[in-house]
Design a protein around this motif. Sequence first.
Motif, PDB file in Angstrom:
ATOM      1  N   GLY A  31      -7.198  12.527  -2.182  1.00  0.00           N
ATOM      2  CA  GLY A  31      -7.214  13.268  -0.931  1.00  0.00           C
ATOM      3  C   GLY A  31      -6.205  12.861   0.112  1.00  0.00           C
ATOM      4  O   GLY A  31      -5.840  13.663   0.968  1.00  0.00           O
ATOM      5  N   ALA A  32      -5.742  11.602   0.088  1.00  0.00           N
ATOM      6  CA  ALA A  32      -4.802  11.107   1.092  1.00  0.00           C
ATOM      7  C   ALA A  32      -4.078   9.880   0.538  1.00  0.00           C
ATOM      8  O   ALA A  32      -4.610   9.188  -0.346  1.00  0.00           O
ATOM      9  N   PRO A  33      -2.888   9.586   1.051  1.00  0.00           N
ATOM     10  CA  PRO A  33      -2.128   8.436   0.545  1.00  0.00           C
ATOM     11  C   PRO A  33      -2.864   7.108   0.652  1.00  0.00           C
ATOM     12  O   PRO A  33      -2.643   6.206  -0.180  1.00  0.00           O
ATOM     13  N   ASP A  34      -3.711   6.944   1.653  1.00  0.00           N
ATOM     14  CA  ASP A  34      -4.418   5.677   1.815  1.00  0.00           C
ATOM     15  C   ASP A  34      -5.589   5.500   0.857  1.00  0.00           C
ATOM     16  O   ASP A  34      -6.144   4.406   0.771  1.00  0.00           O
ATOM     17  N   CYS A  35      -5.968   6.561   0.158  1.00  0.00           N
ATOM     18  CA  CYS A  35      -7.152   6.500  -0.708  1.00  0.00           C
ATOM     19  C   CYS A  35      -6.746   6.233  -2.155  1.00  0.00           C
ATOM     20  O   CYS A  35      -6.917   7.076  -3.050  1.00  0.00           O
ATOM     21  N   LEU A  36      -6.197   5.057  -2.393  1.00  0.00           N
ATOM     22  CA  LEU A  36      -5.818   4.641  -3.739  1.00  0.00           C
ATOM     23  C   LEU A  36      -7.059   4.177  -4.489  1.00  0.00           C
ATOM     24  O   LEU A  36      -7.872   3.418  -3.954  1.00  0.00           O
ATOM     25  N   PRO A  54      -8.297  -2.163  -1.918  1.00  0.00           N
ATOM     26  CA  PRO A  54      -8.405  -2.598  -0.527  1.00  0.00           C
ATOM     27  C   PRO A  54      -7.061  -2.570   0.188  1.00  0.00           C
ATOM     28  O   PRO A  54      -6.025  -2.868  -0.394  1.00  0.00           O
ATOM     29  N   GLY A  55      -7.100  -2.171   1.450  1.00  0.00           N
ATOM     30  CA  GLY A  55      -5.889  -2.180   2.261  1.00  0.00           C
ATOM     31  C   GLY A  55      -5.068  -0.915   2.211  1.00  0.00           C
ATOM     32  O   GLY A  55      -4.107  -0.755   2.964  1.00  0.00           O
ATOM     33  N   GLY A  56      -5.426   0.012   1.293  1.00  0.00           N
ATOM     34  CA  GLY A  56      -4.752   1.294   1.238  1.00  0.00           C
ATOM     35  C   GLY A  56      -3.273   1.206   0.911  1.00  0.00           C
ATOM     36  O   GLY A  56      -2.794   0.269   0.258  1.00  0.00           O
ATOM     37  N   LEU A  57      -2.528   2.190   1.398  1.00  0.00           N
ATOM     38  CA  LEU A  57      -1.116   2.318   1.056  1.00  0.00           C
ATOM     39  C   LEU A  57      -0.292   1.149   1.594  1.00  0.00           C
ATOM     40  O   LEU A  57       0.624   0.666   0.931  1.00  0.00           O
ATOM     41  N   ALA A  58      -0.615   0.682   2.800  1.00  0.00           N
ATOM     42  CA  ALA A  58       0.165  -0.407   3.400  1.00  0.00           C
ATOM     43  C   ALA A  58       0.097  -1.670   2.547  1.00  0.00           C
ATOM     44  O   ALA A  58       1.108  -2.344   2.329  1.00  0.00           O
ATOM     45  N   ALA A  59      -1.085  -1.993   2.035  1.00  0.00           N
ATOM     46  CA  ALA A  59      -1.231  -3.177   1.191  1.00  0.00           C
ATOM     47  C   ALA A  59      -0.455  -3.003  -0.107  1.00  0.00           C
ATOM     48  O   ALA A  59       0.145  -3.948  -0.623  1.00  0.00           O
ATOM     49  N   ARG A  60      -0.453  -1.786  -0.622  1.00  0.00           N
ATOM     50  CA  ARG A  60       0.283  -1.518  -1.856  1.00  0.00           C
ATOM     51  C   ARG A  60       1.787  -1.704  -1.638  1.00  0.00           C
ATOM     52  O   ARG A  60       2.484  -2.295  -2.463  1.00  0.00           O
ATOM     53  N   LYS A  61       2.285  -1.180  -0.527  1.00  0.00           N
ATOM     54  CA  LYS A  61       3.711  -1.311  -0.237  1.00  0.00           C
ATOM     55  C   LYS A  61       4.112  -2.767  -0.025  1.00  0.00           C
ATOM     56  O   LYS A  61       5.220  -3.173  -0.396  1.00  0.00           O
ATOM     57  N   ALA A  62       3.224  -3.538   0.561  1.00  0.00           N
ATOM     58  CA  ALA A  62       3.542  -4.935   0.862  1.00  0.00           C
ATOM     59  C   ALA A  62       3.747  -5.756  -0.407  1.00  0.00           C
ATOM     60  O   ALA A  62       4.488  -6.736  -0.396  1.00  0.00           O
ATOM     61  N   ARG A  63       3.090  -5.350  -1.480  1.00  0.00           N
ATOM     62  CA  ARG A  63       3.242  -6.061  -2.753  1.00  0.00           C
ATOM     63  C   ARG A  63       4.236  -5.282  -3.609  1.00  0.00           C
ATOM     64  O   ARG A  63       3.875  -4.404  -4.374  1.00  0.00           O
ATOM     65  N   GLU A 105      -0.234   8.705   7.823  1.00  0.00           N
ATOM     66  CA  GLU A 105      -1.160   8.538   8.951  1.00  0.00           C
ATOM     67  C   GLU A 105      -1.762   9.872   9.374  1.00  0.00           C
ATOM     68  O   GLU A 105      -2.972   9.992   9.614  1.00  0.00           O
ATOM     69  N   ARG A 106      -0.906  10.888   9.473  1.00  0.00           N
ATOM     70  CA  ARG A 106      -1.408  12.184   9.924  1.00  0.00           C
ATOM     71  C   ARG A 106      -2.320  12.813   8.880  1.00  0.00           C
ATOM     72  O   ARG A 106      -3.340  13.422   9.217  1.00  0.00           O
ATOM     73  N   ARG A 107      -1.971  12.675   7.628  1.00  0.00           N
ATOM     74  CA  ARG A 107      -2.811  13.239   6.574  1.00  0.00           C
ATOM     75  C   ARG A 107      -4.184  12.579   6.567  1.00  0.00           C
ATOM     76  O   ARG A 107      -5.205  13.251   6.394  1.00  0.00           O
ATOM     77  N   MET A 108      -4.238  11.262   6.754  1.00  0.00           N
ATOM     78  CA  MET A 108      -5.530  10.570   6.773  1.00  0.00           C
ATOM     79  C   MET A 108      -6.385  11.056   7.929  1.00  0.00           C
ATOM     80  O   MET A 108      -7.597  11.257   7.780  1.00  0.00           O
ATOM     81  N   ALA A 109      -5.768  11.266   9.078  1.00  0.00           N
ATOM     82  CA  ALA A 109      -6.520  11.765  10.242  1.00  0.00           C
ATOM     83  C   ALA A 109      -7.088  13.148   9.958  1.00  0.00           C
ATOM     84  O   ALA A 109      -8.244  13.456  10.317  1.00  0.00           O
ATOM     85  N   GLU A 110      -6.311  13.997   9.300  1.00  0.00           N
ATOM     86  CA  GLU A 110      -6.786  15.346   8.969  1.00  0.00           C
ATOM     87  C   GLU A 110      -7.938  15.300   7.978  1.00  0.00           C
ATOM     88  O   GLU A 110      -8.922  16.051   8.107  1.00  0.00           O
ATOM     89  N   LEU A 111      -7.837  14.425   6.986  1.00  0.00           N
ATOM     90  CA  LEU A 111      -8.914  14.306   6.005  1.00  0.00           C
ATOM     91  C   LEU A 111     -10.191  13.819   6.677  1.00  0.00           C
ATOM     92  O   LEU A 111     -11.286  14.339   6.411  1.00  0.00           O
ATOM     93  N   ARG A 112     -10.064  12.833   7.577  1.00  0.00           N
ATOM     94  CA  ARG A 112     -11.249  12.349   8.297  1.00  0.00           C
ATOM     95  C   ARG A 112     -11.906  13.468   9.088  1.00  0.00           C
ATOM     96  O   ARG A 112     -13.141  13.585   9.111  1.00  0.00           O
ATOM     97  N   ASP A 113     -11.097  14.295   9.729  1.00  0.00           N
ATOM     98  CA  ASP A 113     -11.663  15.405  10.501  1.00  0.00           C
ATOM     99  C   ASP A 113     -12.438  16.363   9.599  1.00  0.00           C
ATOM    100  O   ASP A 113     -13.523  16.827   9.957  1.00  0.00           O
ATOM    101  N   MET A 114     -11.885  16.666   8.431  1.00  0.00           N
ATOM    102  CA  MET A 114     -12.589  17.567   7.494  1.00  0.00           C
ATOM    103  C   MET A 114     -13.908  16.972   7.028  1.00  0.00           C
ATOM    104  O   MET A 114     -14.930  17.667   6.965  1.00  0.00           O
ATOM    105  N   ILE A 115     -13.887  15.683   6.712  1.00  0.00           N
ATOM    106  CA  ILE A 115     -15.109  15.036   6.237  1.00  0.00           C
ATOM    107  C   ILE A 115     -16.117  14.886   7.371  1.00  0.00           C
ATOM    108  O   ILE A 115     -17.331  15.109   7.190  1.00  0.00           O
ATOM    109  N   ASP A 116     -15.662  14.551   8.555  1.00  0.00           N
ATOM    110  CA  ASP A 116     -16.557  14.413   9.706  1.00  0.00           C
ATOM    111  C   ASP A 116     -17.277  15.723  10.002  1.00  0.00           C
ATOM    112  O   ASP A 116     -18.465  15.741  10.326  1.00  0.00           O
TER     113      ASP A 116
END
Length: 409
Positions: free
Chosen positions: A218-223, A368-377, A394-405
């Motif tokens: 659903g979003a880049p942070d949801c690995l 854990p840590g989403g996309l940022a943690a993946r990029k760091a390694r 970042e924007r996609r994650m915010a949109e997904l949260r709004d849909m789920i909320d």
Amino acid sequence: VEIKRGGGLALSHNMTGSVGLLLEAAQAAASVPVFDEAVNATVEKERCGRYGLPYTGRVERRRIFYGSLIADDSWHAVLFTALEGYGVYHSAAFVESNRTQMKFPRKLRFPVGSNNLRLLQSGIFGPSTNVTVDYYVNERGWPDQIGREHHQRDLIIQRWKKMGMQINDIGLLADVDETPSRDFLRAVQVCDIEEFKQDGPKPCALPKITASAQVFEGAPDCLTKRRWAHPDFVIGACIEGIRNSTAAYTPDRAWRGTAWLNDGYNKGSDWSSVPKDAEHFPLFKAADFRRSTSYGSIVVWPASHSAFHYHNAIESVAVLRNKYLTYGHPVKDAMTMNLTTVHPDVNAMIECALGRPTSTPLKYGLEPGGLAARKARKNLGPIPIAFDVPGYAERRMAELRDMIDETFF
């Protein structure tokens, strides 16, 4: 429908929010030459080595013919795939149907003359990539479910043939939300790959390689910790309709002879029904690309993956529910049941969006840590080009949260 790109992306398509950022990135890519077309022996040797493949000095890239069904897939998924493979594919062949696999009627999104079709063919896949959409219309009761899906995919190979596919070209069959990494696509074009050597006696026993895909829900942070064994590549010499075959036997296939190879005609059953003096092992139909019994060698970046699966990149919860009701693996009460129980993949997406466990245990864990943690390694393999577009994740994650909320609160 057949149009070559020309003149750049001049279309004004009403896309806002995060998906608008992806379209802007596609426009930027189209404004400059394809950056990695030239073959550099030093670069290619290093690239092939990453996948445990030799490089023997090939100076001309193999042509790749891409194919996928297309339906209610979001522009997030389409642009995600287009950005990764920009300028790589000789052709991109799509097939759309007026019914889902469960025969629910649906309105075509990419009919002739539509803005959606114009955008798809506007150059987002590359400056010289031929992008086509064929239409599958079948009002009969048979086939349905997965059989209907495979009937549609047969049109992809027919289109590849019309576009000039030859025995030394590569067929890549995917879903719209799956793509090999760009690095792996370039590797497939030049590396010495055993499965693509099909000019010896009785060829086509094992003509397929399969990518190992990192899954995003659903979003880049949801690995997720899941790996998806698609998409799949097959050499043209072993594709039915591309090879000029004079074989005297007809292999037995599922769905009244129209779908994948049955036992006796694949490696899983040691090809026990293939005549010993056969010209070749059975050629692949579209249905065989994605079957585990066809035994493609799974190729990975040493630490992790060689492809990406941007799953359920939804634009509304209603579309998500309709997908699970009407497509290939239907869930009877998908429109009304608790969203976390519709499918384990949906539950993972919800837990990621909410930032806390749901009442339904996860089938596959989240990284854990989403996309940022993946990029760091940096040793964990590639990141999708789309997910490096500034501000998109970042924007996609915010949109997904709004849909789920809106669904839960």
